[in-house]
Motif scaffolding. Structure first.
Motif, PDB file in Angstrom:
ATOM      1  N   UNK A 153     -26.508  51.936 101.418  1.00  0.00           N
ATOM      2  CA  UNK A 153     -25.202  51.583 100.853  1.00  0.00           C
ATOM      3  C   UNK A 153     -24.296  50.997 101.931  1.00  0.00           C
ATOM      4  N   UNK A 154     -24.345  51.575 103.127  1.00  0.00           N
ATOM      5  CA  UNK A 154     -23.525  51.066 104.232  1.00  0.00           C
ATOM      6  C   UNK A 154     -23.922  49.639 104.595  1.00  0.00           C
ATOM      7  N   UNK A 155     -25.214  49.372 104.642  1.00  0.00           N
ATOM      8  CA  UNK A 155     -25.686  48.023 104.985  1.00  0.00           C
ATOM      9  C   UNK A 155     -25.289  47.021 103.906  1.00  0.00           C
ATOM     10  N   UNK A 156     -25.371  47.445 102.648  1.00  0.00           N
ATOM     11  CA  UNK A 156     -24.970  46.562 101.545  1.00  0.00           C
ATOM     12  C   UNK A 156     -23.484  46.235 101.653  1.00  0.00           C
ATOM     13  N   UNK A 157     -22.685  47.220 101.990  1.00  0.00           N
ATOM     14  CA  UNK A 157     -21.234  47.021 102.131  1.00  0.00           C
ATOM     15  C   UNK A 157     -20.927  46.014 103.232  1.00  0.00           C
ATOM     16  N   UNK A 158     -21.665  46.093 104.339  1.00  0.00           N
ATOM     17  CA  UNK A 158     -21.438  45.182 105.456  1.00  0.00           C
ATOM     18  C   UNK A 158     -21.779  43.747 105.070  1.00  0.00           C
ATOM     19  N   UNK A 159     -22.884  43.571 104.329  1.00  0.00           N
ATOM     20  CA  UNK A 159     -23.268  42.229 103.879  1.00  0.00           C
ATOM     21  C   UNK A 159     -22.167  41.636 102.989  1.00  0.00           C
ATOM     22  N   UNK A 160     -21.641  42.449 102.083  1.00  0.00           N
ATOM     23  CA  UNK A 160     -20.568  41.985 101.182  1.00  0.00           C
ATOM     24  C   UNK A 160     -19.338  41.580 101.992  1.00  0.00           C
ATOM     25  N   UNK A 161     -18.923  42.440 102.904  1.00  0.00           N
ATOM     26  CA  UNK A 161     -17.722  42.181 103.699  1.00  0.00           C
ATOM     27  C   UNK A 161     -17.893  40.937 104.567  1.00  0.00           C
ATOM     28  N   UNK A 162     -19.023  40.848 105.267  1.00  0.00           N
ATOM     29  CA  UNK A 162     -19.247  39.732 106.179  1.00  0.00           C
ATOM     30  C   UNK A 162     -19.391  38.410 105.446  1.00  0.00           C
ATOM     31  N   UNK A 163     -20.005  38.444 104.273  1.00  0.00           N
ATOM     32  CA  UNK A 163     -20.158  37.214 103.495  1.00  0.00           C
ATOM     33  C   UNK A 163     -18.808  36.681 103.044  1.00  0.00           C
ATOM     34  N   UNK A 164     -17.922  37.580 102.645  1.00  0.00           N
ATOM     35  CA  UNK A 164     -16.570  37.162 102.257  1.00  0.00           C
ATOM     36  C   UNK A 164     -15.848  36.506 103.437  1.00  0.00           C
ATOM     37  N   UNK A 165     -16.011  37.084 104.627  1.00  0.00           N
ATOM     38  CA  UNK A 165     -15.385  36.512 105.820  1.00  0.00           C
ATOM     39  C   UNK A 165     -15.963  35.136 106.126  1.00  0.00           C
TER      40      UNK A 165
END
Length: 349
Positions: free
Chosen positions: A100-112
């Protein structure tokens, strides 16, 4: 524990959750490649010292060398990541939380990346893992404050060193070459900046490569119900992380190169060289003292320090403001996504 590729692959095929966690971690590494790694080569490309393709190839090679050599010398950055949070003794819940943590990072970084802002994957990684640990325990019991405080030290130190070294190195270069003909110094600084970009790529691998290897090793320990131990990551893992990171830079790095190297400050070759050397020195010092820091922080503040030598107005503060806001929002934003994704993943799995 056996850390051979054969054993690791066997564990992944026998545990679907471990397989998912590792794939998501590799996804985060790729995202790091297109949102964070381009910082290392941005100035070299925009000052036309190297083509984007050549710079990306160079970055891939020196990222690997940074991971390999610095891990052999000092692997404590990777160890800090594995000890920062406690995911408990239930291996199933622990792997779900890491995923879940890794998925959250992908979402956040992609938005950036969509908005062209070079957010810090280091801080997103720390925030995502922390949010997941809090969700798993239902409190801050799973957060190791002693390791977390190193992150806070790293933020202040990397920003201060980046800006200070950037100003100092550029000022020194300006004084040393103040009487030289610009035409004669161009070839010198062209090769000097290529060297500086190689140093930055090396230190990016030394810092960020270690962090993500630490997460993959954490997944392996958790899947076996073991407490994370101090181990040196194997060479095959270093190579895989470097290749995935290089692939990410090749896919989407140009947008970040433009934001860092062109929009923030208009750079000449001697300024790009100064920024690269200053940021590399900052990262080296932090790595020696085992501080997990952001390569984005070090590089962008070094560029600001270089710009301040000419005049403070040379810095585009609207871009700086956007980056600063992103950095400030990364911890609560990515941490919250990690928390919510963990609750969702626990409900699904």
């Amino acid at each position: 524990m056996d850390l051979s590729l054969q054993y690791f692959w066997q564990q992944m095929t026998e545990s679907p959750l471990l397989f998912v966690a590792v794939i998501l971690t590799l996804g985060v590494i790729m995202v790091n490649g297109w949102t964070d790694a381009p910082n290392a080569i941005a100035t070299c490309v925009v000052t036309r010292c190297m083509s984007a393709r050549a710079a990306i190839l160079m970055a891939a090679v020196f990222n690997f060398l940074g991971v390999f050599l610095m891990t052999k010398v000092n692997a404590t950055v990777a160890e800090t990541i594995t000890k920062m949070v406690d995911f408990g003794s239930n291996s199933h819940e622990a792997i779900v939380a890491v995923s879940a943590a890794m998925f959250a990072i992908v979402v956040w970084a992609t938005l950036a990346w969509v908005f062209g802002i070079p957010t810090s994957e280091s801080h997103a990684l720390i925030a995502g893992l922390t949010g997941s640990a809090i969700a798993l325990h239902g409190s801050f019991a799973g957060v190791n404050g002693g390791e977390w405080v190193k992150v806070l030290y790293g933020i202040g130190i990397s920003v201060t060193l980046g800006f200070g070294f950037g100003w100092l190195v550029c000022k020194l270069v300006t004084k040393l070459f103040r009487n030289a003909e610009r035409r004669k110094t161009e070839p010198v600084f062209r090769f000097a900046q290529i060297f500086g970009a190689a140093c930055m790529s090396f230190m990016h691998g030394a810092q960020d490569g270690q962090k993500f290897m630490g997460v993959i090793l954490l997944c392996l320990f958790l899947s076996n119900g073991q407490t994370p131990a101090e181990v040196v990551p194997p060479e095959w893992l270093m190579l895989v992380c470097s290749l995935i990171m290089g692939l990410g830079t090749a896919i989407g790095g140009k947008k970040i190169i433009k934001s860092v190297g062109m929009d923030m400050v208009k750079l000449e070759k001697y300024q790009g060289f100064s920024a690269d050397i200053a940021a590399s020195a900052s990262l080296l010092l932090c790595s020696i003292f085992s501080l997990p820091v952001s390569t984005t922080h070090a590089k962008t503040t070094a560029i600001m320090g270089v710009g301040a030598v000419r005049r403070i107005k040379a810095i585009n503060f609207s871009v700086v403001k956007e980056m600063g806001l992103t950095w400030v929002l990364t911890f609560p934003g990515c941490g919250l996504i990690g928390f919510l994704m963990t609750k969702l993943f626990m409900w699904i799995f």
